[in-house]
Design an enzyme around this catalytic site. Structure first.
Site, PDB file in Angstrom:
ATOM      1  N   THR A  92       0.795  -1.227   0.000  1.00  0.00           N
ATOM      2  CA  THR A  92       0.000   0.000   0.000  1.00  0.00           C
ATOM      3  C   THR A  92       0.826   1.274   0.000  1.00  0.00           C
ATOM      4  OG1 THR A  92      -0.146  -0.104   2.416  1.00  0.00           O
ATOM      5  CG2 THR A  92      -1.958  -1.093   1.156  1.00  0.00           C
ATOM      6  N   LEU A  99       9.192  -1.118   0.268  1.00  0.00           N
ATOM      7  CA  LEU A  99       7.866  -1.276   0.849  1.00  0.00           C
ATOM      8  C   LEU A  99       7.848  -0.681   2.247  1.00  0.00           C
ATOM      9  CD1 LEU A  99       4.999  -2.467   0.779  1.00  0.00           C
ATOM     10  CD2 LEU A  99       5.978  -4.617   1.629  1.00  0.00           C
ATOM     11  N   LEU A 100       6.999   0.325   2.460  1.00  0.00           N
ATOM     12  CA  LEU A 100       6.890   0.983   3.758  1.00  0.00           C
ATOM     13  C   LEU A 100       5.693   0.484   4.555  1.00  0.00           C
ATOM     14  CD1 LEU A 100       7.689   4.723   2.903  1.00  0.00           C
ATOM     15  CD2 LEU A 100       9.259   2.933   3.685  1.00  0.00           C
ATOM     16  N   SER A 101       4.628   0.118   3.873  1.00  0.00           N
ATOM     17  CA  SER A 101       3.418  -0.288   4.577  1.00  0.00           C
ATOM     18  C   SER A 101       2.627  -1.227   3.694  1.00  0.00           C
ATOM     19  CB  SER A 101       2.575   0.944   4.946  1.00  0.00           C
ATOM     20  OG  SER A 101       1.487   0.586   5.767  1.00  0.00           O
ATOM     21  N   SER A 102       1.883  -2.126   4.338  1.00  0.00           N
ATOM     22  CA  SER A 102       1.090  -3.080   3.577  1.00  0.00           C
ATOM     23  C   SER A 102      -0.131  -3.477   4.382  1.00  0.00           C
ATOM     24  CB  SER A 102       1.919  -4.324   3.223  1.00  0.00           C
ATOM     25  OG  SER A 102       2.281  -5.021   4.399  1.00  0.00           O
TER      26      SER A 102
END
Length: 339
Positions: A92, A99-102
């Site tokens: 996300t 990738l920082l957030s998922s």
């Protein structure tokens, strides 16, 4: 088709896809420890928490293609809705290809929530707000007043707040270092982390009531700790593997180790052996870890545990004071016991 008719069609598709997701999660056995979570997953609309997400695509920025719920192309919007209810993690938030957030895989979220074993009236702290979806599930089950979620990134907490409000939930959302907990909202009956750490912050233990449960990713597993008092907690790992985005801020873990050298290929490719390597990093060399792993019959995650005390914290195999114990990072005075 445009206008309200399209909205109704997407709503109908979302409801159908959500029901299918719940059936898939149930079939995986993730609700086994607490089947009451099935209702929450069936009620909370995941697509409202992922207005866009990234899927792998050749030629996309950083190898990703943005799937957007407000695309002018109705086929893209349909693909977005269907993807939101797949039993898969969704990327996300990206920055420079990192990738920082998922949004985690729903079946893993369900398993973790079920293993949290909440009861009415419990106060829960979530470490890592993400999209807000997990906090919404908790709020559905316990009520907004009993749920607090914290994240270091103000952009993440603000977007989680918007998503939660759109879905009709208003838990307490705090921008801050999750490793420090949220002392102004303590004491908590449950703490659940949705990001990977190098160790278990003592601040979490201090902010729990006696008998509270802390469920957190560690190494490549999930450990469930029962809190004895403000300075002590102990528990075993669950059976399942778990791979999460690292916690940003204090106690950030090092990257996962590269493929080990000097051990047989079958060990290097084994998820259980790599778990042992991650858990004992800084204490055992790969060859030492392999010798232990072979000698003890390739133990699964449930044989391992963690103890957090006032002065030291350590991981162990079979028994906290047994022959195999390894200090966790940042633990002063911890000891390593080897045969």
């Amino acid at each position: 088709m445009d206008g309200p008719g399209l909205d109704r069609a997407l709503d109908d598709l979302a409801a159908s896809a959500r029901a299918a997701m719940v059936r898939a999660v149930e079939a995986s056995g993730a609700f086994a420890a607490d089947p009451r979570w099935r209702e929450a997953f069936g009620a909370v609309p995941r697509h409202l928490f992922v207005p866009y997400y990234y899927v792998g695509a050749a030629g996309g920025a950083g190898g990703f293609e943005r799937c957007w719920g407000e695309s002018p192309d109705p086929r893209t919007r349909e693909r977005w809705v269907r993807g939101a209810y797949e039993d898969t993690p969704l990327a996300t938030r990206l920055r420079d290809g990192e990738l920082l957030s998922s949004s985690s895989q729903p079946s893993l979220m369900a398993l973790m929530l079920a293993e949290l074993r909440v009861e009415p009236g419990d106060r829960v702290l979530e470490i890592g707000a993400g999209t807000g979806y997990n906090a919404a599930l908790l709020s559905y089950r316990l009520g907004d007043d009993h749920v607090t979620t914290v994240d270091l990134d103000p952009e993440i907490t603000e977007s989680a707040r918007r998503h939660l409000a759109a879905a009709g939930y208003r838990p307490t959302i705090v921008t801050g270092d999750g490793a420090r907990g949220v002392p102004e909202r303590a004491p908590f009956d449950r703490i659940i982390a949705t990001c990977r750490l190098a160790s278990v912050p003592r601040a979490w233990i201090a902010q729990c009531r006696p008998g509270a449960l802390v469920l957190t990713p560690l190494a490549t597993g999930l450990v469930a700790l029962t809190v004895r008092d403000a300075g002590h907690a102990e528990g075993h790992f669950l059976h399942t593997p778990a791979y999460f985005v690292p916690l940003r801020g204090a106690s950030r873990p090092a990257p996962e180790p590269a493929a080990p050298s000097g051990v047989p290929r079958r060990a290097g490719e084994s998820d259980l052996f790599r778990f042992l390597l991650a858990l004992t990093r800084g204490s055992l060399e790969p060859r030492e870890a392999y010798a232990l792993w072979e000698r003890e019959g390739m133990p699964d995650r449930r044989r391992y545990g963690v103890t957090v005390g006032v002065r030291r914290a350590w991981a162990w195999l079979d028994e906290p004071e047994g022959p195999y114990a390894w200090p966790l990072p940042g633990s002063s005075g911890a000891r390593l016991v080897e045969p």
